[in-house]
Every structure is written in C-alpha cells, then in structure tokens.
Design an enzyme around this catalytic site. Structure first.
Site, PDB file in Angstrom:
ATOM      1  N   ASP A 124       2.539  -9.271  -6.991  1.00 53.77           N
ATOM      2  CA  ASP A 124       2.140  -8.739  -5.820  1.00 53.77           C
ATOM      3  C   ASP A 124       0.559  -8.379  -6.226  1.00 53.77           C
ATOM      4  OD1 ASP A 124       1.851  -6.854  -3.792  1.00 53.77           O
ATOM      5  OD2 ASP A 124       2.465  -5.016  -4.154  1.00 53.77           O
TER       6      ASP A 124
ATOM      7  N   GLU B 142       2.786 -10.426  -1.149  1.00 50.52           N
ATOM      8  CA  GLU B 142       4.135 -10.547  -1.963  1.00 50.52           C
ATOM      9  C   GLU B 142       5.320 -10.938  -2.176  1.00 50.52           C
ATOM     10  OE1 GLU B 142       6.422  -5.978  -2.991  1.00 50.52           O
ATOM     11  OE2 GLU B 142       5.069  -6.538  -1.043  1.00 50.52           O
TER      12      GLU B 142
END
Length: 376
Positions: free
Chosen positions: A24, A119
C-alpha cells in the site's frame, strides 16, 4: 446473548500455506505531489479542488493529523485544517508512477492483484529464491520502490489476503509488519471489529449492539448466528475471526463496476433524508473512479427497504459521467421518484459501470507486464 460455538476451535490452515504480500503506497497522490514540488513537503496537502462542491481525493499525512481524509468534502476539510493547501489531481502522472511500481512487482511475481493505482496483493508462494522469506522479499520490493520512485510504501506479509491487508496498516507510513500462522489467531482476537477490512461502520455498529466488539467476540459466535444476522457475509466473518481466508490472488481481474452502499441505523422516509445519506456514498464512488481512472456511462441506484425488498434503478448515458457533481445529479434523478416512501429505506447504494474504452484500456494496460521465470 449471542450463542457460543459448541466445539472448541483450533486455528484452521489452508491445505497449502500461502505467502501473501499486501503493498500500500503511503498517501500516494499527495506523496507524488510533494515529491514533484518541494514547496509542498511537510505541509498539510489535499489533492482535489477546494471549491464548495469539491472532494478530497487524497490527503498528506500532515493533513491527516487534522482529521482530513479522502472522500471528505473540501469545505469540511478546510474547516478542520484552515491552512490546508489544495492541488488539482494529475491522474496521468499517477498512472505513470503506478505502472512503474507494478513493473517492480512483476520482477518478483506474476501473481499481482491490483486493487487501485496505489495498492495490490502479491502472491509470492512459488516465487521466492532459495532460502528467501516473504518478509525479505517485501523489504526488497519496498526498497526498490523507494530507490526508483522516491516514494514510500507500507507492506503487510501473511498467509492470506485478509491478514496481509490488516498487517500493512499496522506500521504506516513506510512500515513492514508480519503476521505468521502462529500469531494470526491472537492478532485477530485482539483487534476491534471496526478495524476489520470488510466491516463497514454500519456493520460494526450492528455487531456492537449484538455484543461483538473484538475478534474474540466474533470468534465466540456460532456460524448460524452470524448468518442469521449478516446473511452470506456471516460465513466470511466466521472464517476471518479465525484468521482464515481462502481467497486466491487473482491477477486477471478486470473491473466491471465501481460501487458503494450503506445500511442505515434508522430507516429513511423522505427524499430530503435520503439525499443527505446518498451524498457521501456518491463521493466515495467518485473518489474510487478517479483513483482508478475509470469513467462509466451507466449509473445504478440500489434501494433496500425495511422489509428487505430490494429494487434497482439504472440510467445509461450516451457519454461517460465525468464529475462528482454529474454523478450526484444522475443519482438523485433516480432516487427522487421513489419518495415519499411508506415502507422506509434501510440501504442505499450507487454503482457506476459500462466503462468507456479508454478506461478499459487503462485497466488492461496496468495489468499487462512481462513476467519473469521463477527463481530455482
């Protein structure tokens, strides 16, 4: 009182233990802007438009300290942080950086499931060099991202997708956290259910009313009890309470729609009340559309009544919806004829679909990489 499971539980493991990494990027859009403009570094920054009907697409960590977050109306963000700086989004730049990051992923595994521009899940089970651990590989990926993009990423490493996702949030920003099969069940038991990925605010509140506030509380519930109260999602909650998630990483996923919905604690009977509740749902959907650079021609409204009867209303347009204001206008046009409502509305949802060819091409381009042969 909620019934207890009759049998004592032991940690369930999949037949073959996976090694999953969740990457992320840290405040991705805002970090790219701060990287490219040194004057913005260390300043509270929002990517978006500061006008009255604007929406925050992303916020720097300096802005998050004031409570500013993505999908928040710009006027609310400015009220929380009067010194907030707005910069318009540059999605073409974000797509380029995202492609650069995904190319880095592809050096290490072909099993990449992108969730958005910033992500992704990576399954590295069969793609580790001799003697290499998934934790070491995650550290190498983060180092490569930092060296080649000047941006930081947080990583979670675990034996399934749910726990890898939860792990990546533990040491943000610029952190690495590992949840092993030995520590997984205890980690889940101690975690408040409101922090579970996949448990939204309304579901967390419903769980609280049922006496379920932690993973341990959730684990104590019988599967029949959870399915009675949460439908098909009950089986998922039963599994993740035990640290079990059998979902594979799907590298060939092609997004067909982008949507969001919310279940309300009190039923809605007037258009005015529904209009207030639909606005944040529209903002959430549009923020996701912008983040993924996807524009669709179809807008679908989902309505569930207090008796659980469900209807949808859709409109397909000649051209793609190109702004949050237009998406809200189209949604309200579908919503208004349904009121006043005698039955009361307990859930509203908005979905955008029928993506234009440019959006579909972008999605395909982001997933098209030449994958290396695994190390021996």
């Amino acid at each position: 009182m909620k019934p207890n499971s009759e049998q004592a539980e032991s940690p369930a493991e999949p037949a073959r233990l996976r090694k999953i990494i969740h990457i992320d990027m840290d405040a991705f859009f805002a970090s790219v802007e701060q990287r490219d403009n040194p004057a913005l570094r260390g300043r509270p920054l929002a990517v978006g438009h500061g006008r009255a009907r604007g929406v925050v697409a992303a916020a720097s960590y300096e802005a998050r300290a004031f409570g500013v977050h993505s999908a928040m109306p710009s006027v609310t963000a400015l009220r929380k942080c009067p010194e907030l700086i707005f910069t318009p989004p540059r999605f073409e730049v974000y797509r380029q950086v995202s492609a650069q990051i995904r190319a880095i992923f592809a050096r290490y595994t072909p099993l990449i499931e992108p969730l958005s521009l910033d992500e992704a899940y990576l399954d590295v089970t069969d793609w580790l060099a001799a003697g290499q651990t998934a934790t070491e590989l995650a550290a190498a990926i983060r180092a490569a991202i930092k060296a080649e993009t000047e941006l930081t990423a947080s990583a979670g490493v675990s034996y399934n997708k749910f726990l890898a996702k939860m792990a990546s949030d533990q040491r943000k920003p610029d952190g690495l956290f590992v949840i092993t099969p030995k520590t997984g069940p205890a980690f889940v038991e101690a975690l408040p259910v409101r922090k579970f990925h996949g448990v939204g605010p309304a579901t967390a509140e419903k769980m609280r009313r049922l006496g379920i506030e932690t993973g341990a509380d959730l684990k104590a519930c019988a599967p029949e009890f959870l399915c009675d109260h949460f439908g098909r999602a009950g089986g998922f909650y039963y599994a993740i309470a035990r640290g079990v998630d059998e979902r594979p990483v799907k590298p060939d996923r092609e997004r067909k729609s982008i949507g969001a919905e919310n279940t309300f604690l009190e039923d809605l009977f007037t258009f005015e009340a529904a209009q207030d509740k639909i606005a944040p749902i529209v903002r959430k959907v549009w923020t996701a559309c912008e983040r993924l650079n996807m524009q669709g021609r179809s807008v679908t409204l989902k309505v569930k009544y207090q008796d659980f009867h469900q209807i949808t209303r859709s409109q397909t347009l000649p051209a793609a919806v190109d702004s949050a204001a237009e998406l809200e206008r189209r949604t309200l046009a579908l919503l208004q004829p349904l009121f006043p409502s005698v039955k009361g509305v307990r859930l509203l949802g908005v979905t955008v679909s029928a993506f234009d060819e440019a959006s579909a091409e972008t999605e395909r381009d982001q997933m098209a990489f030449a994958f290396p042969t695994p190390s021996a």
